[in-house]
Design an enzyme around this catalytic site. Structure first.
Site, mmCIF file in Angstrom:
data_model
loop_
_atom_site.group_PDB
_atom_site.id
_atom_site.type_symbol
_atom_site.label_atom_id
_atom_site.label_comp_id
_atom_site.label_asym_id
_atom_site.label_seq_id
_atom_site.Cartn_x
_atom_site.Cartn_y
_atom_site.Cartn_z
ATOM 1 C CG HIS A 447 -66.552 -36.203 -19.055
ATOM 2 N ND1 HIS A 447 -66.325 -37.525 -19.326
ATOM 3 C CD2 HIS A 447 -65.536 -35.524 -19.668
ATOM 4 C CE1 HIS A 447 -65.228 -37.650 -20.066
ATOM 5 N NE2 HIS A 447 -64.731 -36.441 -20.289
ATOM 6 C CD GLU A 448 -65.269 -31.776 -20.208
ATOM 7 O OE1 GLU A 448 -64.071 -31.683 -19.857
ATOM 8 O OE2 GLU A 448 -65.618 -32.419 -21.227
ATOM 9 C CG HIS A 451 -61.095 -34.052 -17.678
ATOM 10 N ND1 HIS A 451 -60.181 -35.080 -17.837
ATOM 11 C CD2 HIS A 451 -61.972 -34.191 -18.708
ATOM 12 C CE1 HIS A 451 -60.494 -35.789 -18.913
ATOM 13 N NE2 HIS A 451 -61.580 -35.273 -19.457
ATOM 14 C CG HIS A 454 -56.838 -36.189 -12.414
ATOM 15 N ND1 HIS A 454 -56.498 -36.777 -13.601
ATOM 16 C CD2 HIS A 454 -55.988 -36.717 -11.491
ATOM 17 C CE1 HIS A 454 -55.484 -37.623 -13.403
ATOM 18 N NE2 HIS A 454 -55.163 -37.592 -12.140
#
Length: 658
Positions: A447-448, A451, A454
């Site tokens: 998940h992290e 980020h 991105h």
């Protein structure tokens, strides 16, 4: 030098250094404002660089307070917050900058690129949201409000951290801890110097709290730690009342009816009604199956003669149901998810689908457990990432990505490379035991990193819309949730799920159990998210004046949507750091909003029959990851998928509809 080193040796002097930086920034802006014939090149670009230079200096100061919290970091942050808050407010209310940007927008509109137009459009809107159009008296009031709000937000987080660290629960009786996994037991175990007995200590830090609430045999002890957790920081009641009052005053000064309306002015969702009906639609679709999931838990609890199941029983009996249904013993998996092995395998997966390589480098960090990697694309260094993965006492709980530098090309045509920090709270490694993760930790890492990618893979040359800058808040979770889905994919897990001692790869059946268990209680979990999101959004739709009104709102939402009402002492709001200590006020719905995009994008990989679909992954990299905030996410999603997103993909992936 390609990357700036992380160096806070001079931390105590941050205040005077920051004052100096702020004065330089002001001088530079004044200089730019004197330009007669302003253009995008000679005004907007250097103006963005001023912002980047300041953020480059200030980010590590905020960062160090959350990863190495001490009296010094708190003091430094307290000294710096007023300076940065006042500076940002002054800048954002500077009528000359605002008019210059508007002039350039009017005068050069035809010759500007779409990305430059986006920068101007965002900046002008931000100036208007900062009260640039207000008279002097209102501007000054706004300045005071912003300063007070940033101080209160910091106070809220600090109260929470102090309360988290001040509690411990000692279990003297092995009967109370006999069901705990071996690794959790080892971490809790200590020898009491007074009577030389072996005892077990549990705290409110996430790994420790979760261990007892999930496996603790003694119901009274479970309630003790649960109660301590959900009554933390009662002093935050006052902080919350103050925050809400000041936010309400702030947005009314700016011409909005309420804070939710203000919050939506820079998001993808169009109206308050749209957000509320979206959340209610999810709740209605999940309500029936959530009831069924709760009944299943109650059945298990009744075998222990518990007829009135409570919130502090949920994790414990859920784990029993999960184990019976999927034979899913988290402890069985942990030796297969040794931290280093997971990282290496994850990097190799990212290389497979996005053609990026990670190479570890030795450089200065804030803790010797922090690992630093440079990222390569076509043999060229494009970014750097810092990974701080293990729990420590001086570290804030939870997991997050923090962007430090942004990708852009400056006025002198020099390319600046992006950097980011990923912070988690995984089990600690010790000399004789490596850090063994739960599968949930693996999901958090994916998940992290979503980020981080991105931010780090951006190809945009304008800093204010590059990486995660300028991305609408309710779509910022899209890339992180998208990558998370791959942590449940058999072919991906096979790359790194290897027993750290025997080197045996996790077998198909064990992996299938993880996949099947992914949707375990997905309706209960969705309704919990909807409860948080509706509470947050409704709380900001009008002014709630005191703790009683706030509690009544939360109670009414729970009465409508929560399958199990928590005990009356539960003061969840005092620990709701996302909205009172972070940036999610009137934006917590974003998690679900973005999940619609991420589930839909992932479904395209499922439908293609190949999760390693290189062509699709590169298309996603090009249209979503590399474009940052340079275009609105609905447009970028359309370019990637060639259609509008659909809520049904999310409900299908979660097993709520078939």
């Amino acid at each position: 030098m390609m990357f700036k080193e992380f160096n806070l040796e001079n931390l105590e002097n941050s205040k005077s250094l920051l004052e100096e930086k702020i004065n330089q920034s002001k001088d530079k802006v004044e200089e730019l404002l004197k330009i007669e014939e302003k253009s995008y090149e000679n005004f907007v670009m250097p103006y963005q660089e001023v912002g980047e230079n300041l953020s480059d200096f200030i980010t590590p100061i905020f960062h160090i307070d959350s990863v190495k919290n001490s009296n010094i970091t708190q003091k430094v942050l307290e000294e710096c917050i007023p300076l940065i808050s006042i500076y940002e407010t002054e800048m954002s209310q500077n009528d000359n900058i605002y008019r210059s940007l508007k002039d350039i927008q009017d005068k050069d509109y035809i010759s500007l690129s779409s990305i430059q137009k986006k920068v101007l459009e965002n900046e002008i809107k931000d100036f208007e949201l900062s009260g640039c159009h207000l008279d002097e008296e209102k501007k000054n009031r706004l300045k005071q409000l912003n300063l007070k709000l940033s101080e209160l937000s910091q106070k809220f987080s600090q109260n929470l951290l102090n309360a988290t660290n001040s509690f411990e629960m000692i279990c003297e009786n092995f009967e109370d801890v006999k069901e705990l996994p071996k690794s959790d037991l080892e971490l809790a175990k200590f020898t009491d110097e007074n009577d030389n007995k072996t005892k077990y200590k549990f705290t409110l830090q996430m790994p420790s709290y979760l261990a007892y609430i999930t496996y603790g045999t003694n119901r009274e002890k479970r309630e003790e730690i649960y109660k301590a957790y959900c009554t933390r920081a009662p002093e935050n009641e006052e902080v919350i009342n103050e925050i809400l009052k000041l936010k309400d005053e702030k947005v009314k000064l700016l011409g909005f009816e309420n804070y939710s309306q203000y919050s939506l002015s820079r998001k993808m969702a169009n109206s308050e009604e749209e957000v509320v009906s979206f959340l209610k639609e999810l709740a209605i679709k999940g309500k029936q199956s959530a009831k069924e999931e709760l009944e299943e838990i109650k059945t298990y609890a009744s075998e222990d003669n518990i007829e009135d199941i409570k919130s502090f029983d949920m994790a414990y009996y859920s784990e029993k149901v999960k184990k019976a249904k999927y034979d899913l013993d988290q402890e069985y998996y942990r030796p297969y998810f040794e931290q280093k092995s997971v990282l290496n395998g994850f990097f190799s997966f990212l290389n497979d689908i996005f053609e990026i390589k990670f190479e570890e480098v030795q450089t200065k960090t804030w803790d010797d457990k922090v690992k630093v990697f440079n990222i390569f694309e076509n043999n060229k260094t494009i970014a750097r990432i810092y990974l701080d993965l293990e729990a420590r006492e001086d570290k804030r709980g939870g997991a997050w990505m923090n962007n430090w530098h942004t990708h852009y090309v400056d006025s002198n045509k020099k390319e600046h490379l992006p950097t980011a920090y990923v912070v988690c709270n995984f089990p600690q490694s010790k000399d004789n035991t490596p850090s063994l993760l739960r599968h949930d930790d693996v999901v958090t890492l994916f998940h992290e990193m979503g980020h981080a990618l991105h931010h780090l893979l951006s190809k945009v040359n304008e800093p204010y819309v590059s990486g995660i800058s300028g991305v609408a808040w309710d779509t910022v979770e899209f890339p992180s949730q998208f990558l998370e889905y791959f942590a449940y994919a058999k072919d991906v897990l096979k790359i790194f799920a290897k027993h750290y001692e025997t080197k045996k790869v996790l077998d198909d059946e064990a992996i299938q159990r993880l996949i099947d268990a992914r949707n375990f209680q997905s309706s209960l979990s969705m309704l919990r998210q909807v409860e948080f999101a509706l509470f947050d959004f409704n709380l900001h739709q009008k002014l709630y004046n005191n703790a009683e009104e706030i509690q009544a709102l939360l109670d009414s939402i729970r009465a409508e949507y929560s399958p199990l009402i928590p005990p009356s002492y539960n003061k969840f709001q005092h620990g709701f750091g996302h909205i009172f200590g972070g940036g999610y006020a009137a934006g917590y719905y974003s998690y679900k909003w973005a999940e619609v995009l991420s589930a839909d994008a992932f479904y395209m990989f499922i439908d293609s029959g190949n999760l390693f679909n290189k062509e699709l992954a590169m298309k996603y990299k090009e249209h979503i990851l590399q474009k940052g905030g340079s275009e609105n996410m609905d447009k970028l999603f359309y370019k990637f998928a060639q259609r509008e997103p659909s809520v049904d993909s999310l409900l299908k992936i979660d097993g709520i509809i078939s």
